[in-house]
Design a protein around this motif. Structure first.
Motif, PDB file in Angstrom:
ATOM      1  N   ALA A 189       0.896  -1.126   0.002  1.00 10.55           N
ATOM      2  CA  ALA A 189      -0.020   0.098  -0.042  1.00 10.55           C
ATOM      3  C   ALA A 189       0.887   1.122  -0.064  1.00 10.55           C
ATOM      4  CB  ALA A 189      -0.976   0.087   1.133  1.00 10.55           C
ATOM      5  N   ILE A 190       0.600   2.335  -0.749  1.00 13.71           N
ATOM      6  CA  ILE A 190       1.584   3.410  -0.858  1.00 13.71           C
ATOM      7  C   ILE A 190       0.366   4.496  -0.395  1.00 13.71           C
ATOM      8  CG2 ILE A 190       2.822   4.635  -2.525  1.00 13.71           C
ATOM      9  CD1 ILE A 190       3.003   2.356  -4.166  1.00 13.71           C
ATOM     10  N   THR A 191       0.733   5.390   0.302  1.00 14.39           N
ATOM     11  CA  THR A 191       0.111   6.707   0.829  1.00 14.39           C
ATOM     12  C   THR A 191       1.162   7.985   0.843  1.00 14.39           C
ATOM     13  OG1 THR A 191       0.924   6.301   3.195  1.00 14.39           O
ATOM     14  CG2 THR A 191      -1.158   5.634   2.485  1.00 14.39           C
ATOM     15  N   THR A 192       0.748   9.075   0.629  1.00 12.20           N
ATOM     16  CA  THR A 192       1.364  10.120   0.428  1.00 12.20           C
ATOM     17  C   THR A 192       1.014  11.374   1.006  1.00 12.20           C
ATOM     18  OG1 THR A 192       2.729  11.224  -1.633  1.00 12.20           O
ATOM     19  CG2 THR A 192       0.419  10.914  -1.851  1.00 12.20           C
ATOM     20  N   ASP A 193       1.889  12.450   0.948  1.00 12.35           N
ATOM     21  CA  ASP A 193       1.458  13.871   1.216  1.00 12.35           C
ATOM     22  C   ASP A 193       1.602  14.688  -0.240  1.00 12.35           C
ATOM     23  OD1 ASP A 193       1.464  12.989   3.990  1.00 12.35           O
ATOM     24  OD2 ASP A 193       3.404  14.058   4.295  1.00 12.35           O
ATOM     25  N   ILE A 194       0.706  15.579  -0.191  1.00  8.98           N
ATOM     26  CA  ILE A 194       0.725  16.524  -1.236  1.00  8.98           C
ATOM     27  C   ILE A 194       0.486  18.096  -0.680  1.00  8.98           C
ATOM     28  CG2 ILE A 194      -0.535  17.336  -3.548  1.00  8.98           C
ATOM     29  CD1 ILE A 194      -0.644  14.325  -4.215  1.00  8.98           C
ATOM     30  N   ILE A 195       1.073  18.962  -1.248  1.00 14.69           N
ATOM     31  CA  ILE A 195       1.001  20.536  -1.062  1.00 14.69           C
ATOM     32  C   ILE A 195       0.421  21.050  -2.394  1.00 14.69           C
ATOM     33  CG2 ILE A 195       2.115  22.628  -0.578  1.00 14.69           C
ATOM     34  CD1 ILE A 195       4.183  21.181   1.017  1.00 14.69           C
ATOM     35  N   HIS A 201       2.440  34.179  -5.118  1.00 14.07           N
ATOM     36  CA  HIS A 201       1.817  33.337  -4.408  1.00 14.07           C
ATOM     37  C   HIS A 201       0.376  32.995  -4.870  1.00 14.07           C
ATOM     38  CE1 HIS A 201       4.622  32.655  -0.876  1.00 14.07           C
ATOM     39  NE2 HIS A 201       5.285  33.724  -1.527  1.00 14.07           N
ATOM     40  N   ILE A 202      -0.201  31.866  -4.460  1.00 13.88           N
ATOM     41  CA  ILE A 202      -1.548  31.534  -5.148  1.00 13.88           C
ATOM     42  C   ILE A 202      -2.592  31.895  -4.163  1.00 13.88           C
ATOM     43  CG2 ILE A 202      -2.911  29.474  -6.005  1.00 13.88           C
ATOM     44  CD1 ILE A 202      -0.221  29.710  -7.355  1.00 13.88           C
ATOM     45  N   PRO A 203      -3.653  32.506  -4.711  1.00 10.03           N
ATOM     46  CA  PRO A 203      -4.671  33.135  -3.731  1.00 10.03           C
ATOM     47  C   PRO A 203      -5.414  32.122  -3.086  1.00 10.03           C
ATOM     48  CG  PRO A 203      -5.069  33.881  -5.994  1.00 10.03           C
ATOM     49  CD  PRO A 203      -3.760  33.044  -6.141  1.00 10.03           C
ATOM     50  N   GLU A 204      -5.707  32.291  -1.807  1.00  3.89           N
ATOM     51  CA  GLU A 204      -6.487  31.307  -1.095  1.00  3.89           C
ATOM     52  C   GLU A 204      -7.483  30.617  -1.611  1.00  3.89           C
ATOM     53  OE1 GLU A 204      -4.653  30.736   1.604  1.00  3.89           O
ATOM     54  OE2 GLU A 204      -6.036  29.122   2.284  1.00  3.89           O
ATOM     55  N   GLU A 205      -8.364  31.368  -2.248  1.00  5.01           N
ATOM     56  CA  GLU A 205      -9.602  30.605  -2.902  1.00  5.01           C
ATOM     57  C   GLU A 205      -9.177  29.595  -3.957  1.00  5.01           C
ATOM     58  OE1 GLU A 205      -9.183  34.191  -1.873  1.00  5.01           O
ATOM     59  OE2 GLU A 205      -9.702  34.383  -4.218  1.00  5.01           O
ATOM     60  N   GLU A 206      -7.986  29.945  -4.740  1.00  3.83           N
ATOM     61  CA  GLU A 206      -7.613  29.020  -5.701  1.00  3.83           C
ATOM     62  C   GLU A 206      -6.824  27.808  -5.115  1.00  3.83           C
ATOM     63  OE1 GLU A 206      -8.108  28.622  -8.733  1.00  3.83           O
ATOM     64  OE2 GLU A 206      -6.636  27.119  -9.456  1.00  3.83           O
ATOM     65  N   LYS A 207      -6.091  27.683  -3.993  1.00  2.00           N
ATOM     66  CA  LYS A 207      -5.717  26.621  -2.893  1.00  2.00           C
ATOM     67  C   LYS A 207      -6.879  25.894  -2.652  1.00  2.00           C
ATOM     68  CE  LYS A 207      -2.060  29.308  -1.020  1.00  2.00           C
ATOM     69  NZ  LYS A 207      -1.584  29.688   0.464  1.00  2.00           N
ATOM     70  N   THR A 208      -7.756  26.485  -2.248  1.00  2.61           N
ATOM     71  CA  THR A 208      -9.147  25.895  -1.682  1.00  2.61           C
ATOM     72  C   THR A 208      -9.472  25.064  -2.711  1.00  2.61           C
ATOM     73  OG1 THR A 208      -9.311  27.408  -0.072  1.00  2.61           O
ATOM     74  CG2 THR A 208     -11.083  25.843  -0.462  1.00  2.61           C
ATOM     75  N   ARG A 209      -9.734  25.733  -4.073  1.00  8.74           N
ATOM     76  CA  ARG A 209     -10.374  25.170  -5.051  1.00  8.74           C
ATOM     77  C   ARG A 209      -9.498  23.448  -5.624  1.00  8.74           C
ATOM     78  NH1 ARG A 209     -10.064  24.024 -10.457  1.00  8.74           N
ATOM     79  NH2 ARG A 209      -8.127  25.048 -10.859  1.00  8.74           N
ATOM     80  N   ARG A 210      -8.157  23.990  -5.567  1.00  3.58           N
ATOM     81  CA  ARG A 210      -7.370  22.798  -5.863  1.00  3.58           C
ATOM     82  C   ARG A 210      -7.403  21.758  -4.815  1.00  3.58           C
ATOM     83  NH1 ARG A 210      -2.194  26.168  -8.758  1.00  3.58           N
ATOM     84  NH2 ARG A 210      -3.448  27.342 -10.153  1.00  3.58           N
ATOM     85  N   TYR A 250      -0.613  25.019   0.629  1.00  2.44           N
ATOM     86  CA  TYR A 250       0.551  25.602   0.862  1.00  2.44           C
ATOM     87  C   TYR A 250       0.459  26.790   2.006  1.00  2.44           C
ATOM     88  CZ  TYR A 250       4.521  28.826   1.048  1.00  2.44           C
ATOM     89  OH  TYR A 250       5.442  29.276   1.415  1.00  2.44           O
ATOM     90  N   SER A 251       1.247  26.767   3.043  1.00  2.00           N
ATOM     91  CA  SER A 251       1.058  27.567   3.923  1.00  2.00           C
ATOM     92  C   SER A 251       2.461  28.509   4.228  1.00  2.00           C
ATOM     93  CB  SER A 251       0.773  27.081   5.439  1.00  2.00           C
ATOM     94  OG  SER A 251       0.777  27.950   6.567  1.00  2.00           O
ATOM     95  N   LYS A 252       2.542  29.709   4.135  1.00  4.55           N
ATOM     96  CA  LYS A 252       3.882  30.384   4.353  1.00  4.55           C
ATOM     97  C   LYS A 252       4.407  30.384   5.813  1.00  4.55           C
ATOM     98  CE  LYS A 252       2.276  34.386   1.598  1.00  4.55           C
ATOM     99  NZ  LYS A 252       2.088  35.746   1.524  1.00  4.55           N
ATOM    100  N   ARG A 253       5.535  29.796   5.643  1.00  9.07           N
ATOM    101  CA  ARG A 253       6.392  29.787   7.037  1.00  9.07           C
ATOM    102  C   ARG A 253       7.465  30.663   7.306  1.00  9.07           C
ATOM    103  NH1 ARG A 253       3.539  29.348   9.510  1.00  9.07           N
ATOM    104  NH2 ARG A 253       4.066  28.312  11.211  1.00  9.07           N
TER     105      ARG A 253
END
Ligand code: 5AD
Ligand code: SF4
Length: 443
Positions: free
Chosen positions: A295-301, A346-355, A332-335
Motif C-alpha cells: 500500500a502506498i500513501t503520500t502527502d501533497i501540497i 503566491h496563489i490566492p487562498e480561494e484557488e488553493k481551496t479549489r485545488r 501551502y502555508s507560508k512559514r
C-alpha cells in the motif's frame, strides 16, 4: 505531589517526544492530570508545520491566561518553541518555559529551575550531539510502540520549517535501536514503528555502519515483534533495498508512506525536493512490481508559489497513475524563515481551496475503487480496541487500513475478555473510502 498536564499537537515524532517528556516528569515526582485546571504545570508540545497548527497553541495559551499567577506554570515545547524562541515570552508573558525537542535531555534541570521560581527558563540549543533517548519513556499505546532512529533533517525543502525546528540529522547507533526494540518485545509490544523525519537517510554512526534497509530487516527478525512500520520516507533516499526487505519478511508491513508533494518536476525543483517526477515514479514501480502488494500513501501540497494549472494537472495525473491508498493534502502555508517565503506569485487562498477540493474528490474516487477490491479477501488485523458507538472492534491491516469488524462470539469486551492487542483474521464484507468492514473468522 506536583501535577502536570500535557497536550500534544503535530506528527508522530511529537507524540513520541511527549511520551518521553511524560516519562521524565513522572520520574521527577510529578503526576499526570487530565485537565489544565488541575495542573501545577501546563505543557503544550507544539507543531509549526503550517500556520494553523502554530495558531492553535497561542489560542490555548490565551484561553488559560487568567490561571497564570495562581501558582500555575505554563510551558511551550516542540517546534513552535524552537522556531519562536524567547519571542514567546513577549507574546504570551505568562509562559515560563520554552524548550525545543533537541533539549529535552535537560528537562530535569529545567524543572529544577522552574521549581526554584525562575520564570524565564529556556532550552533552545540545536547543536546537540546526543539523540534524545531516555529510559523513562511512558508509552501511551500498550500494543504499538514508537522507536526514534534518527532525529532532525538535513534537507532544505523550500516550504518547510523542520530543518530549523529539529536541527541537523543525527542517527542513533543500530545497537541502541536494537536494544530498545528487544526490550519492547520483552515487554509484550508486538508492533513497533521506526520514526524519523527522514528514516531513509538513517546511517548507523557505529562501525557496523548499517543503512536503513538493514536496520529495518534486523528489527523484523526480533522474536516477539510481529509488525514493523516506519515513517517518514524521503523519495530521494528511498532505496530498492527497502522494497526487497519488505518482500522477504511479512513482519515488515506492506505499507510505505512516500510523500511526493507535487506531480510536476518544475514545482518539485522549486520546492528543492531533489528528485523529479520520473525519479519518484521509478520508486513507485519498484513497489508495484514487488511480490507482496504494498500500500502506498503520500502527502501533497497544493498551491505552492508559482504552481500553474498545468502543474496542478500533473499532480492529478500522478494521483491517477499511482492510485494511492490514502493521501494527506495540504494547502501551502507560508512559514517563517523558509526560502519559499521569498518566492513571487503566491496563489490566492480561494484557488488553493479549489485545488484542494478537486484533488480530494479525485482521490476519494480512487480510494473507493481500491478498497472495493478488498471485499471478499481475508485480512489479518492487529486489534486496536472497541468502538462502543458502532459496536465494532477496530483493527488495522498490515497495509495500515482500518478494518472494523464484528465477532459473533465476542460481540463486545466483557470483563478481562478483550481482543485488543490480539492478531486475528477478518473476512472483508464491505468497503468505504476510508475504511473496510468485516466479520471475524476463526481458524
Ligand atoms: N505548507 C503546507 N504543507 C506543508 N507541509 C510541510 N510544510 C508545509 C507548508 N509550509 C506538509 C508536507 C509534509 C507534511 C508533513 O506537511 O506535505 O509532508
Ligand atoms: Fe509539526 Fe514538523 Fe514539528 Fe512534527 S516535526 S511537530 S510536523 S513542525
Amino acid at each position: 505531589m506536583k501535577t502536570f498536564y500535557i497536550e500534544t499537537f503535530g506528527c508522530q515524532m511529537n507524540a513520541h517526544d511527549s511520551e518521553k517528556v511524560v516519562g521524565t516528569l513522572l520520574q521527577s515526582g510529578y503526576s499526570q492530570v487530565g485537565a489544565p485546571a488541575q495542573a501545577d504545570l501546563v505543557l503544550y508540545n507544539t507543531c509549526s508545520i503550517r500556520d494553523k497548527a502554530e495558531q492553535k497553541v497561542f489560542s490555548r495559551l490565551q484561553q488559560f491566561k487568567h490561571e497564570a499567577g495562581k501558582g500555575k506554570v505554563f510551558g511551550v515545547l516542540g517546534c513552535v518553541a524552537q522556531q519562536e524562541g524567547e519571542a514567546i515570552f513577549e507574546r504570551a508573558p505568562h509562559v515560563s518555559l520554552v524548550a525545543g525537542s533537541a533539549s529535552y535531555t535537560r528537562l530535569p534541570e529545567m524543572l529544577v529551575q522552574l521549581e526554584a521560581g525562575n520564570r524565564r527558563v529556556t532550552g533552545l540549543k540545536l547543536d546537540t550531539e546526543e539523540t534524545f533517548d531516555t529510559p523513562f519513556t511512558r508509552r501511551e499505546n500498550p500494543h504499538r510502540a514508537y522507536i526514534t532512529i534518527i532525529e532532525g533533517c538535513d534537507k532544505a525543502c523550500a516550504y518547510c520549517v523542520v530543518p530549523m525546528t529539529r536541527g541537523p540529522e543525527r542517527s542513533r547507533t543500530s545497537e541502541s535501536v536494537m536494544r530498545e526494540a528487544r526490550t519492547l518485545a520483552d515487554f509484550g509490544y508486538a508492533e513497533v514503528q521506526l520514526l524519523g523525519q527522514n528514516v531513509n537517510s538513517y546511517r548507523d554512526p557505529s562501525p557496523a555502519g548499517w543503512d536503513f534497509a538493514r536496520l529495518l530487516a534486523a528489527t523484523g527478525e526480533i522474536a516477539g515483534i510481529r509488525r514493523v512500520r516506519f515513517t517518514t520516507s524521503h523519495p530521494r533516499d528511498f532505496g530498492k533495498g527497502i522494497v526487497d526487505a519488505i518482500e522477504s519478511n511479512p513482519v515488515l508491513c506492506n505499507h510505505v508512506h512516500l510523500p511526493v508533494q507535487s506531480g510536476s518536476t518544475n514545482v518539485l525543483n522549486r520546492m528543492q525536493r531533489l528528485y523529479s517526477r520520473d525519479d519518484y515514479m521509478r520508486r513507485i514501480e519498484w513497489m508495484k512490481n514487488a511480490r507482496r502488494e504494498i500500500a502506498i500513501t503520500t502527502d501533497i501540497i497544493v498551491g505552492f508559489p508559482g504552481e500553474t494549472e498545468a502543474d496542478f494537472n500533473e499532480t492529478l495525473h500522478l494521483a491517477d497513475e499511482v492510485e494511492y491508498d490514502s493521501m494527506f493534502i495540504f494547502k501551502y502555508s507560508k512559514r517563517p524563515n523558509t526560502p519559499a517565503l521569498q518566492y513571487e506569485d503566491h496563489i490566492p487562498e480561494e484557488e488553493k481551496t479549489r485545488r484542494f477540493m478537486v484533488l480530494q474528490e479525485r482521490q476519494r474516487a480512487i480510494q473507493i475503487r481500491r478498497n472495493a477490491r478488498c471485499v471478499g479477501s481475508r485480512e489479518q488485523v492487529h486489534v486496536e480496541g472497541y468502538n462502543m458507538a458502532t459496536q465494532q472492534w477496530i483493527g488495522r491491516t498490515s497495509q495500515n487500513k482500518t478494518l472494523n469488524f464484528v465477532d459473533p462470539e465476542l460481540p463486545s469486551p466483557s470483563g478481562d475478555n478483550t481482543l485488543a492487542g490480539q492478531f486475528t483474521d477478518v473476512l472483508v464484507t464491505r468497503a468505504g473510502p476510508n475504511s473496510l468492514a468485516g466479520e471475524r473468522v476463526r481458524p
